[in-house]
Structures are given as C-alpha cells and as structure tokens.
Design a protein around this motif. Structure first.
Motif, PDB file in Angstrom:
ATOM      1  N   THR A 182      32.444  44.320  35.854  1.00 52.61           N
ATOM      2  CA  THR A 182      33.386  43.805  36.855  1.00 52.61           C
ATOM      3  C   THR A 182      32.669  42.926  37.865  1.00 52.61           C
ATOM      4  O   THR A 182      33.211  41.916  38.329  1.00 52.61           O
ATOM      5  N   TYR A 183      31.443  43.290  38.212  1.00 52.77           N
ATOM      6  CA  TYR A 183      30.658  42.477  39.129  1.00 52.77           C
ATOM      7  C   TYR A 183      30.424  41.081  38.548  1.00 52.77           C
ATOM      8  O   TYR A 183      30.474  40.075  39.273  1.00 52.77           O
ATOM      9  N   GLU A 184      30.192  41.014  37.226  1.00 54.53           N
ATOM     10  CA  GLU A 184      29.990  39.718  36.569  1.00 54.53           C
ATOM     11  C   GLU A 184      31.310  39.018  36.249  1.00 54.53           C
ATOM     12  O   GLU A 184      31.360  37.794  36.154  1.00 54.53           O
ATOM     13  N   HIS A 185      32.382  39.799  36.069  1.00 52.32           N
ATOM     14  CA  HIS A 185      33.695  39.242  35.713  1.00 52.32           C
ATOM     15  C   HIS A 185      34.739  39.771  36.694  1.00 52.32           C
ATOM     16  O   HIS A 185      35.514  40.667  36.370  1.00 52.32           O
ATOM     17  N   PRO A 186      34.774  39.243  37.912  1.00 58.16           N
ATOM     18  CA  PRO A 186      35.705  39.765  38.905  1.00 58.16           C
ATOM     19  C   PRO A 186      37.169  39.605  38.532  1.00 58.16           C
ATOM     20  O   PRO A 186      38.042  40.254  39.122  1.00 58.16           O
ATOM     21  N   ASP A 187      37.458  38.779  37.521  1.00 57.78           N
ATOM     22  CA  ASP A 187      38.846  38.604  37.077  1.00 57.78           C
ATOM     23  C   ASP A 187      39.185  39.544  35.925  1.00 57.78           C
ATOM     24  O   ASP A 187      40.103  39.285  35.149  1.00 57.78           O
ATOM     25  N   ILE A 188      38.495  40.666  35.821  1.00 60.91           N
ATOM     26  CA  ILE A 188      38.660  41.590  34.704  1.00 60.91           C
ATOM     27  C   ILE A 188      40.081  42.145  34.598  1.00 60.91           C
ATOM     28  O   ILE A 188      40.520  42.532  33.519  1.00 60.91           O
TER      29      ILE A 188
END
Length: 487
Positions: free
Chosen positions: A289-295
């Motif tokens: 989630t930190y790398e893909h905040p649009d999860i």
C-alpha cells in the motif's frame, strides 16, 4: 516553553513499546494529543467507531494513571497540530506513520504547515516500508520470498512506556490553552462537540467497559492466546471454535505493538511460526500500500481492470442479497450476518464471502472492499484492500483467477456439524448436518420436518454455483485475452 513535544496519537493508542510516545517523552515535556477529524469519524462504520472511542477511553485511563491527561481536539489536524505547536512554543510533533494515501497526504500537509518535518516513527508495523527488499532493492511481489527476508531481519529494539515529563491538566493551563487560544477538551466533551457538528458517535453507555478496549485488556487477550498458539496451524480454520487470536482490532487501533507480539510469540513451534507469518502478511500488505497508495481503486495487476463486472439493477439486487445475508448460500449468509451484527468475522469467512461476491456474482471487488471496510471493526485499508485483491486475483501473489471457492465445500469442511450456521441462521437450525450446508438439495420431507420453506423462510440461491463459476472464468479470460491482443 522549551523542549516540548506533542505526541499525536492516531492508530497507536497505547503507551508500551510505542516509538512515537517514547520519542515525545524523551523531551522535557510531552503533551498527549488526539485530533478527532469529523470527516473520518463520519466515514467510520458503527463497530469501528465504537471500538475507536473505547480505545481512546482506554488510552485516557492509561494516561490518568501517570497523572497525565489526553488532550482532545475536534477539527482539521492541518490547522490543529500547527496551532498547538505554536502555542506550546514550537513543539516537536512525534507520530507513528501510516501507509494510506490519505494519511501520507495529511501528514505532508501538517509538516508543511509546521514548516518542518514530523518526528515520524513506525510503531504500527514490525518492519517499516523499504526495509524488506529483494537482492535488487525492490519489494517482492511474491509473499514467500518477502517472508523469508522478513523473518531474517532482527526485530527493532523495544522502547519504554514514557513515564517522565508527561504533561497533565495543570500544565495545559500553563500553555495558555483557553478562550484566547486553542482549547483542548476531554473525550466526553469531544463526543458532544461531534454531535453538535451532526456527526453521530457512540455514547459512553455504548462502550461496554473501558477495559474492553484498553491496552491492559489487549495484553491479557494476548496472554490468553499464547496458551494455545502452539496449536494455531491445527485449529486456525474452524469457525465454531476460538482458533484464532482475534487480535486484529487491537492491532488496528495500536493497543498492542506488532513488534512486541512478534518478539513474545517467536517461531519456536509450527503454530507460533504460522502465527508470526500472519504478522508478516500484515506488513507485506502495508508495504504494498505504501508503494501503491491507490490500492483501493486500481488492480495491482492492471489487466484485471478490464474485467466487465456486472452492473445495473440485477447486480444491485444481488449485492443487496449478499450484503444482508440473504443470498441463499448458508455459509455466505451466516458470515455476512455476523459481520453486520458484530463487525468481525473469521478470515476464512472473509475469503469465502469475498470470493462469492467477485466470482459467483461477478460484482466488482471494490464494492465489496468498501462494504467490508465500513462494517469491519478492524477495517484497515491496507489489509482489507490487499486481501480483497488476493481473493479477486487482481493483486500480486494473488489466488489464481480460476480458483473459485465452493461455498458448500468450504462450509462442510470447516463447519461439519453446522454449529456456526445454526448460530447465525436460526431458521435452518432444525436441518440435519448434511442438508444445512445446501438446503436446496434437501428432500421436501426433510425441509418440511425442519420447518423450512425455501423462498419463504430462507431464500433460494441467487445463482447456480457451477454456472456462475463458468461465467466468472469467461469474464476473466476475456480481460486477459484483451491484454494479449493489445500487446
């Protein structure tokens, strides 16, 4: 006043092994603060809201035992924290960081308003984002390699409870809080302020007891769990027994330190290793989630955003049947009724219910993720979205799209006596063990003796599982074929 630190509590409502709190109490004066954001309180479901206020009450009690007070403010933290810092003489602001898109954006704006960075720590995870990497310096997109590297890392050092230099109510007056400045209030007064703003919050009477959500109570729950954790890998899948720790809510609100749990449980037996592995899964989804905040909005495997999900009135009707526990598949209905009533269900039940929505009903996983997130007491964005993408087959290292849970098989395997079903579906309680999992297959005489009229006392299935499974496979294959054609 010189050397003042604000300890801004968010999802870390404990004092023990809390790095942000420890950092704040290393200063001459530490001021414990909670900011209640009307927007977030309004968005929270009833179970999480009740748990949150209970956890805040527990934190307030823990601070009172140190002759300190929790200072509560209702408002926008971008304004509140910067104003508090000014009124306390430019205080340091210590926080435990979070990985969600909203949290990271909010903290950046608070830092901008302060004119300096937050004193940021990672008290909500065992290992922080960026610390568990492959040999190429990237986050593994497969869990098992992540787990191997995760468990090879030494645990971060423990921190104390911060018992010196804590600001209490007398000090708050000394800091010029009042009509001329920013007023901090008690938790009870905060409830009234939120109600005045039109935000419904639980009353003091709604919270069963302060102890139910306190840090000491969570520690007691962990101690009790440790008595059977060695059998975790044997008992974890049963619905009708206490085969899991049920610590997810305590972890979500930070009543327990995940680092401390990992240290206390360790991996000396198969059961303990299996349990600690769940903490690694929790870290992995947070790192993703930190790398893909649009999860919560985009499939982590982009091809699956081409799936043609069912929409319109028929899909909405099926979604309502699923969400209210009236879809005609007992294990799914029981799970959804428990979720609605309590805000918590077993992880396997979450997977069964999610698979049914996505694969049997072919309804977008994002709708289910939002529904779960609102109702779950432990509705953590990273964990909820990560697990929904796993079930939908849209995330990294996800369940393959062609793996579709059979609700009847799962029900018979993990609730063979039907005890869980009878607890949440009393209208089916008189059915024999074999038929209770699939009442539509029961002979008419058996249904009659049990007092069950399909479509009247209990709904007929909204779909045929075999046909629905094929429909889902076709939709997924079509999305993947489209990707191949456009490559």
């Amino acid at each position: 006043m010189d050397d003042v630190a604000i300890a801004w509590f968010r999802r870390d409502l404990r004092l023990a092994d809390n790095p942000a709190w420890a950092a704040a109490t290393a200063h001459q004066v530490a001021l414990p603060v909670a900011v209640l954001e009307p927007r977030l309180v309004r968005a929270a479901g009833p179970h999480r809201l009740l748990a949150y206020f209970g956890a805040l009450a527990g934190l307030e009690q823990s601070l009172n035992e140190l002759d300190a007070s929790l200072h509560v403010v209702v408002g926008d933290p971008i304004e509140v924290i910067s104003q508090l810092a000014v009124e306390t003489g430019g205080a340091t602001v210590a926080v435990n960081a979070d990985v969600t898109e909203y949290s990271m954006r909010r903290d950046a704006k608070v830092a901008e308003a302060l004119g300096r960075p937050l004193d940021s720590h990672w008290g909500t995870l065992v290992h922080p984002p960026g610390s568990v990497l492959t040999g190429k310096g990237t986050l593994s997109q497969v869990f098992t390699p992540f787990w191997k590297r995760w468990q090879a890392l030494p645990l971060p050092p423990a921190v104390g409870t911060g018992r010196v230099g804590v600001a209490g109510t007398v000090l708050a007056a000394d800091l010029n809080f009042g009509p001329a400045g920013l007023t901090t209030i008690s938790l009870a007064e905060a409830r009234s302020e939120l109600e005045r703003l039109g935000v419904s919050v639980p009353s003091v009477d709604d919270v069963p007891t302060t102890a139910a959500w306190s840090e000491p109570r969570a520690a007691e729950q962990l101690t009790t769990w440790l008595e059977q954790v060695d059998r975790y890998n044997e008992i974890r899948d049963g619905f009708d027994i206490a085969g899991t720790s049920e610590l997810s809510s305590a972890l979500h609100f930070g009543l327990l330190s995940p680092r401390a749990i990992a240290a206390q449980v360790a991996t000396g037996t198969a059961g303990r290793s299996a349990f600690v592995r769940q903490l690694a899964w929790r870290d992995w989804y947070s790192h993703l989630t930190y790398e893909h905040p649009d999860i919560t909005r985009r499939a982590l495997r982009p091809a699956y955003d081409r799936i043609k999900w069912r929409t319109g009135a028929p899909a909405d009707q099926d979604f309502k049947a699923w969400s209210t526990g009236r879809c005609g598949y007992p294990i799914v209905d029981a799970a959804m009724r428990q979720l609605s009533a309590t805000g918590w269900i077993h992880n396997r039940l979450r997977m069964i219910a999610a698979s049914f929505l996505v694969k049997d009903l072919l309804i977008d996983w994002r709708r289910g993720e939002q529904w779960f997130r609102r109702l779950l007491r432990d509705g953590d964005i990273a964990q909820n979205a990560g697990n929904w993408q796993w079930c939908a087959g849209t995330g990294p290292d996800a369940s393959p799209y062609f793996r579709v849970f059979s609700p009847v098989t799962q029900s018979r395997r993990y609730d063979p006596e039907g005890n869980y079903l009878r607890r949440w579906l009393p209208e089916l309680a008189r059915l024999p063990n074999r038929q209770i999992h699939a009442p539509w297959d029961a002979p008419p005489q058996v249904l009659s003796v049990a007092g069950v009229r399909l479509g009247v006392d209990y709904p007929a299935p909204v779909v045929d599982h075999a046909q629905a499974r094929q429909r889902a496979l076709d939709a997924y294959r079509c999305a993947l074929d489209t990707e191949t054609d456009s490559a």
